[in-house]
Design an enzyme around this catalytic site. Structure first.
Site, mmCIF file in Angstrom:
data_model
loop_
_atom_site.group_PDB
_atom_site.id
_atom_site.type_symbol
_atom_site.label_atom_id
_atom_site.label_comp_id
_atom_site.label_asym_id
_atom_site.label_seq_id
_atom_site.Cartn_x
_atom_site.Cartn_y
_atom_site.Cartn_z
ATOM 1 N N ILE A 253 0.839 -1.204 0.000
ATOM 2 C CA ILE A 253 0.000 0.000 0.000
ATOM 3 C C ILE A 253 0.868 1.246 0.000
ATOM 4 O O ILE A 253 0.625 2.202 -0.745
ATOM 5 C CB ILE A 253 -0.955 -0.006 1.206
ATOM 6 C CG1 ILE A 253 -1.998 -1.116 1.061
ATOM 7 C CG2 ILE A 253 -1.651 1.353 1.343
ATOM 8 C CD1 ILE A 253 -2.898 -1.280 2.269
ATOM 9 N N ARG B 268 -5.352 0.353 10.478
ATOM 10 C CA ARG B 268 -6.367 -0.114 11.417
ATOM 11 C C ARG B 268 -6.663 1.019 12.384
ATOM 12 O O ARG B 268 -5.774 1.813 12.732
ATOM 13 C CB ARG B 268 -5.890 -1.358 12.183
ATOM 14 C CG ARG B 268 -5.800 -2.615 11.328
ATOM 15 C CD ARG B 268 -7.185 -3.094 10.901
ATOM 16 N NE ARG B 268 -7.153 -4.319 10.113
ATOM 17 C CZ ARG B 268 -7.122 -4.378 8.792
ATOM 18 N NH1 ARG B 268 -7.081 -3.239 8.102
ATOM 19 N NH2 ARG B 268 -7.124 -5.525 8.152
ATOM 20 N N GLU C 297 -15.274 -0.020 15.071
ATOM 21 C CA GLU C 297 -16.007 0.024 13.806
ATOM 22 C C GLU C 297 -17.263 -0.830 13.940
ATOM 23 O O GLU C 297 -17.181 -1.950 14.428
ATOM 24 C CB GLU C 297 -15.145 -0.505 12.657
ATOM 25 C CG GLU C 297 -14.005 0.408 12.263
ATOM 26 C CD GLU C 297 -13.255 -0.098 11.034
ATOM 27 O OE1 GLU C 297 -13.713 -1.082 10.413
ATOM 28 O OE2 GLU C 297 -12.212 0.478 10.697
ATOM 29 N N HIS D 75 -14.405 2.355 6.118
ATOM 30 C CA HIS D 75 -13.542 1.213 5.794
ATOM 31 C C HIS D 75 -13.869 0.673 4.402
ATOM 32 O O HIS D 75 -14.147 -0.512 4.210
ATOM 33 C CB HIS D 75 -13.693 0.112 6.852
ATOM 34 C CG HIS D 75 -12.478 -0.764 6.937
ATOM 35 N ND1 HIS D 75 -12.104 -1.396 8.110
ATOM 36 C CD2 HIS D 75 -11.551 -1.134 6.009
ATOM 37 C CE1 HIS D 75 -11.004 -2.107 7.900
ATOM 38 N NE2 HIS D 75 -10.656 -1.958 6.630
ATOM 39 N N ALA E 117 -11.823 1.797 1.572
ATOM 40 C CA ALA E 117 -10.737 2.250 0.695
ATOM 41 C C ALA E 117 -10.369 1.234 -0.379
ATOM 42 O O ALA E 117 -9.927 1.613 -1.466
ATOM 43 C CB ALA E 117 -9.497 2.591 1.530
ATOM 44 N N ASN F 184 -12.333 -0.750 -2.053
ATOM 45 C CA ASN F 184 -13.428 -1.088 -2.962
ATOM 46 C C ASN F 184 -13.502 -0.160 -4.162
ATOM 47 O O ASN F 184 -12.900 0.905 -4.186
ATOM 48 C CB ASN F 184 -14.754 -1.052 -2.196
ATOM 49 C CG ASN F 184 -14.783 -2.042 -1.051
ATOM 50 O OD1 ASN F 184 -14.531 -1.676 0.089
ATOM 51 N ND2 ASN F 184 -15.053 -3.295 -1.352
#
Length: 237
Positions: free
Chosen positions: A69, A149, A178, A197, A199, A201
């Protein structure tokens, strides 16, 4: 983990999309788009936002972690003229990082960090890593971006820093807990973008990469070859 059970993850299948999401958050905050959206909702032509607008050009992005990433994000930052510092355990040089420091020396680069970007695993050493001490060492215009996270960031310390104007803003795709409860005060913090949460997709290419990783590992398993992207028990903890 039961004996004989092998677990593999998706490798870097999601990394390009997560990187794109992180870059979007950086640009939105540095170009003051949340303020523009507020003015839009009020039907106000408010050009005062230009006072606080900035650019990624010439800015320093310090990345906590430089796995797939981080690398994909650095690849996208370079055309904007940003400088990349990677803070990692190994401090191994990388062609996309202008500078690499051991994560233990993070304090030495914080005063010249314009964007602090978390894209590293959660563990005992990283839980609450972005807390009061780290936030206080940043310039007051600095941004904090977290796509790792939620617990990597000390939520209480971040909220205080935003409310007191000790940092310029934050973008969170992950929170702790979450989902973030509707009554959590973090929702009302200024200069903050929260996404749920998501990112990784939104790209058909992700599915193609996932399929390729899966097929490759199935073939490896059938051939008795080592699997790729194995998750160790330590990482799973």
């Amino acid at each position: 983990m039961p004996d004989g059970l092998l677990v593999a993850n998706a490798g870097g299948a999601y990394s390009p999309t997560v990187a794109e999401h992180a870059l979007t958050m950086m640009l939105a905050l540095i170009r003051r788009l949340p303020d523009a959206a507020i003015a839009h909702a009020r039907q106000e032509w408010d050009r005062s936002i230009q006072r606080d607008m900035g650019s990624l050009e010439g800015r320093t992005v310090t990345m906590l972690g430089f796995g797939s990433i981080g690398v994909e994000t650095a690849r996208r930052l370079k055309p904007f003229g940003a400088r990349v510092i990677a803070a990692t355990r190994s401090a191994s040089p990388h062609p996309l990082a202008d500078e690499v420091v051991p994560i233990g020396d993070l304090a030495s680069v914080l005063p010249r960090t314009d964007v602090l970007y978390a894209c590293l695993p959660l563990g005992d050493a990283t839980r609450g890593l972005i807390g009061r001490t780290v936030l206080d060492a940043l310039p007051d215009h600095a941004l904090v971006i977290n796509v790792a996270r939620g617990a990597v960031v000390d939520k209480t310390a971040l909220l205080a820093a935003l409310l007191e104007g000790r940092i310029g803003g934050a973008g969170l795709d992950v929170t702790d807990p979450e989902p973030l409860p509707a009554d959590d005060p973090l929702w009302r913090a200024p200069n903050l973008i929260i996404t749920p949460h998501v990112a990784g997709n939104g790209s058909a290419a992700v599915d193609q990469r996932l399929a390729a990783v899966t097929v490759d590992n199935v073939n490896r398993l059938a051939a008795g070859a080592p699997l790729t992207h194995l998750v160790t028990p330590r990482i799973m903890d």
